[in-house]
Design a protein around this motif. Structure first.
Motif, PDB file in Angstrom:
ATOM      1  N   ILE A  59       0.887  -1.133   0.014  1.00  0.00           N
ATOM      2  CA  ILE A  59       0.058  -0.020  -0.178  1.00  0.00           C
ATOM      3  C   ILE A  59       1.034   1.244  -0.065  1.00  0.00           C
ATOM      4  O   ILE A  59       0.657   2.275  -0.719  1.00  0.00           O
ATOM      5  N   SER A  60       2.092   1.167   0.798  1.00  0.00           N
ATOM      6  CA  SER A  60       2.647   2.637   0.898  1.00  0.00           C
ATOM      7  C   SER A  60       3.700   2.631  -0.531  1.00  0.00           C
ATOM      8  O   SER A  60       3.762   3.941  -0.688  1.00  0.00           O
ATOM      9  N   LYS A  61       3.927   1.590  -1.106  1.00  0.00           N
ATOM     10  CA  LYS A  61       4.662   1.655  -2.271  1.00  0.00           C
ATOM     11  C   LYS A  61       3.492   2.280  -3.546  1.00  0.00           C
ATOM     12  O   LYS A  61       4.142   3.160  -4.289  1.00  0.00           O
ATOM     13  N   GLU A  62       2.504   1.774  -3.395  1.00  0.00           N
ATOM     14  CA  GLU A  62       1.424   2.740  -4.355  1.00  0.00           C
ATOM     15  C   GLU A  62       0.925   4.011  -4.074  1.00  0.00           C
ATOM     16  O   GLU A  62      -0.112   4.552  -4.720  1.00  0.00           O
ATOM     17  N   SER A  63       1.465   4.719  -2.946  1.00  0.00           N
ATOM     18  CA  SER A  63       1.045   5.721  -2.093  1.00  0.00           C
ATOM     19  C   SER A  63       2.297   6.866  -2.089  1.00  0.00           C
ATOM     20  O   SER A  63       3.412   6.494  -2.666  1.00  0.00           O
ATOM     21  N   ASN A  64       1.795   7.879  -1.723  1.00  0.00           N
ATOM     22  CA  ASN A  64       2.850   9.018  -1.425  1.00  0.00           C
ATOM     23  C   ASN A  64       3.395   9.215   0.017  1.00  0.00           C
ATOM     24  O   ASN A  64       3.613  10.178   0.413  1.00  0.00           O
ATOM     25  N   SER A  66      -1.821  14.307   4.625  1.00  0.00           N
ATOM     26  CA  SER A  66      -2.025  14.327   5.960  1.00  0.00           C
ATOM     27  C   SER A  66      -1.747  12.988   6.632  1.00  0.00           C
ATOM     28  O   SER A  66      -1.915  12.037   6.024  1.00  0.00           O
ATOM     29  N   VAL A  67      -1.708  12.940   7.967  1.00  0.00           N
ATOM     30  CA  VAL A  67      -1.710  11.698   8.911  1.00  0.00           C
ATOM     31  C   VAL A  67      -2.727  11.017   8.679  1.00  0.00           C
ATOM     32  O   VAL A  67      -3.150   9.669   8.207  1.00  0.00           O
ATOM     33  N   LEU A  68      -4.218  11.683   8.809  1.00  0.00           N
ATOM     34  CA  LEU A  68      -5.392  11.089   8.423  1.00  0.00           C
ATOM     35  C   LEU A  68      -5.446  10.246   7.237  1.00  0.00           C
ATOM     36  O   LEU A  68      -6.098   9.357   7.118  1.00  0.00           O
ATOM     37  N   SER A  69      -5.057  10.970   6.177  1.00  0.00           N
ATOM     38  CA  SER A  69      -5.298  10.383   4.828  1.00  0.00           C
ATOM     39  C   SER A  69      -4.495   9.040   4.851  1.00  0.00           C
ATOM     40  O   SER A  69      -4.719   8.089   4.235  1.00  0.00           O
TER      41      SER A  69
END
Length: 133
Positions: A48-53, A77-80
């Motif tokens: 998930i983190s690799k697909e994200s920012n 944001s931390v929330l996102s």
């Protein structure tokens, strides 16, 4: 306490930053279910983190909760980050969870813990996270 030493700041266009967060999720109803799915859960979180920012620098599970050391940009944001990790991990693991939550389609409790680690070194936070459980 350790202080930030030799931490590498990120540079983008007109900004320089170093944002790292210690984040904890707890299983709904504090169910003790993470041990058998620990490795699969960790891999899912990394994917998930690799697909994200954002980037997961360190992660460890205990019986009913998971700790993260997360690095991100100021625009994220931390929330996102929390929403993305909770929602996608629940969806990807759902077949393994049905027997625990009776069709509730949930894994994590509603809340979360998040703290910046600006007052400790990355190594101190990593050590703490690695030594959970």
């Amino acid at each position: 306490m350790y202080f930030l030493v030799n931490m590498k700041y990120e540079t983008r266009n007109h900004r320089k930053f170093l944002l790292m967060y210690h984040v904890i999720f707890v299983c709904k109803y504090r169910k003790v279910i993470l041990e058998p799915i620990s490795e699969e859960l960790k891999q899912i979180m990394i994917d998930i983190s690799k697909e994200s920012n954002f980037e997961i620098l360190e992660m460890e599970t205990d019986k009913d909760h998971i700790h993260f050391l997360i690095k991100s940009e100021p625009k994220v944001s931390v929330l996102s980050i929390v929403r993305k990790l909770k929602q996608e991990s629940t969806n990807r693991l759902w077949k393994n969870l049905e027997k625990y939550y009776w069709g509730e389609n949930t894994l994590w409790s509603d809340g979360y813990f998040a703290s910046t680690i600006g007052n400790v070194s990355k190594e101190a936070a990593e050590y703490y996270i690695r030594n959970q459980g």
